[in-house]
Design an enzyme around this catalytic site. Structure first.
Site, short mmCIF file in Angstrom:
data_model
loop_
_atom_site.label_atom_id
_atom_site.label_comp_id
_atom_site.label_asym_id
_atom_site.label_seq_id
_atom_site.Cartn_x
_atom_site.Cartn_y
_atom_site.Cartn_z
N ASP A 53 0.84 -1.19 0.00
CA ASP A 53 0.00 0.00 0.00
C ASP A 53 0.88 1.25 0.00
O ASP A 53 1.66 1.47 0.93
CB ASP A 53 -0.90 0.00 1.25
CG ASP A 53 -1.80 1.23 1.33
OD1 ASP A 53 -2.99 1.09 1.00
OD2 ASP A 53 -1.31 2.30 1.71
N TYR A 58 2.86 10.04 -0.76
CA TYR A 58 4.03 9.52 -0.03
C TYR A 58 5.35 9.81 -0.76
O TYR A 58 6.41 9.79 -0.16
CB TYR A 58 3.93 8.02 0.18
CG TYR A 58 2.74 7.54 0.98
CD1 TYR A 58 1.92 8.41 1.69
CD2 TYR A 58 2.43 6.18 1.03
CE1 TYR A 58 0.82 7.95 2.41
CE2 TYR A 58 1.34 5.72 1.75
CZ TYR A 58 0.55 6.60 2.43
OH TYR A 58 -0.53 6.13 3.13
N LYS A 83 -2.97 5.80 -3.91
CA LYS A 83 -4.04 6.72 -3.55
C LYS A 83 -3.90 8.02 -4.32
O LYS A 83 -2.79 8.54 -4.47
CB LYS A 83 -4.00 7.00 -2.04
CG LYS A 83 -4.02 5.75 -1.18
CD LYS A 83 -3.92 6.08 0.29
CE LYS A 83 -3.57 4.84 1.09
NZ LYS A 83 -2.16 4.44 0.93
N HIS A 113 -7.53 9.75 -1.36
CA HIS A 113 -6.78 9.73 -0.10
C HIS A 113 -7.53 10.43 1.03
O HIS A 113 -7.44 10.01 2.19
CB HIS A 113 -5.41 10.38 -0.32
CG HIS A 113 -4.36 9.89 0.62
ND1 HIS A 113 -3.02 9.97 0.35
CD2 HIS A 113 -4.44 9.31 1.84
CE1 HIS A 113 -2.32 9.47 1.35
NE2 HIS A 113 -3.17 9.07 2.26
#
Length: 276
Positions: A53, A58, A83, A113
């Site tokens: 994930d 990120y 996401k 998200h």
């Protein structure tokens, strides 16, 4: 629905859209792009994980993709989530960029998200990403019951997953019940409280009595509450430890004791405050 495979990577659940998702995954939030992320994903795959994930926010999709390619695990054997970063305008275009960074032809699960700009703002674009074949399943993260219902009222393809902060300390009981009622799988992020829950005396006492680690107790609680769980770690031994949660069950009394740690009042909200 959970199958009877014996390793952590093999335990799966069927989503409402017919896809199967491993109930244990590795999360890589706060893991920087580079060797640390590559190693964490590589170790997880070596240890039997089959669910990774990540997220556009990120900034580490390239490293996740590198580890997936280097692992030698066939594409059809692992489940990949990323996401959509809601500050962007077009989920479909963003998905195509994620595919490029990840080095894959399709995302298994593509998630909004958080509900920036309102819960329905991104959904048409999410469905477009699915229609183009960029994503097999689509879902949301950090959505309350009211926000889920707004999406479902206009969706052609309803969300398959709602990924939220969830643990005995954030036992969002009403949100979990609503997801079950709507055929949406609840996925738990930060199930260990980013490490903060591991030293709680109630958790450690149960762990000591049943000869398990605090992390295993917290993750097993999530599994028994029918949540998919994605703990994050960059240490091989902890990644391995976190996978050993399918060969025991917590007793009803221990589950109730852990339930009582909830600090949310059993809320139907997905978060206590906005961060955007």
């Amino acid at each position: 629905m959970e199958n009877t495979a014996t390793n952590g990577g093999g335990r799966t659940r069927e989503l409402a859209d017919g896809s199967s998702i491993p109930v244990l995954g590795l999360g890589v939030w706060q893991v920087p792009n580079g060797p640390e992320c590559v190693n964490a994903v590589r170790w997880a795959l070596e240890l039997g994980y089959r669910h990774i994930d990540t997220a556009q926010a990120y900034g580490n999709e390239e490293s996740v993709g590198r580890a997936l390619r280097d692992s030698g695990v066939p594409r059809e054997e692992f489940f990949l989530t990323t996401k959509f970063y809601p500050a962007q305008q077009d989920p479909a275009t963003a998905a195509a960029e994620s595919l490029r960074r990840l080095g894959v032809d399709q995302i298994d699960l593509y998630i909004v998200h958080w509900p920036q700009g309102g819960p329905i703002q991104a959904w048409q674009g999410m469905e477009e990403a699915q229609q183009r074949g960029y994503a097999r399943s689509i879902g949301v993260s950090n959505f309350s019951v009211s926000e889920l219902d707004q999406v479902m009222a206009m969706a052609s393809s309803p969300p398959a997953v709602n990924q939220v902060q969830f643990s005995p300390f954030e036992y969002r009981k009403a949100l979990l019940a609503a997801c079950v009622d709507r055929g949406i799988a609840l996925e738990a992020y930060s199930p260990l409280g980013t490490g903060g829950h591991l030293s709680h005396p109630t958790v450690t006492a149960i762990a000591e009595r049943i000869a398990r680690t605090p992390a295993q107790v917290l993750l097993r609680w999530c599994i028994q509450r029918q949540a998919i769980v994605i703990p994050k770690s960059t240490h091989r031994e902890r990644i391995e430890e976190n996978s050993r949660i399918f060969d025991f069950e917590l007793a009803d009394g221990d589950m109730a004791t852990l339930d009582a740690l909830d600090r949310t009042g059993g809320t139907d909200e997905a978060r206590e405050r906005k961060w955007w």
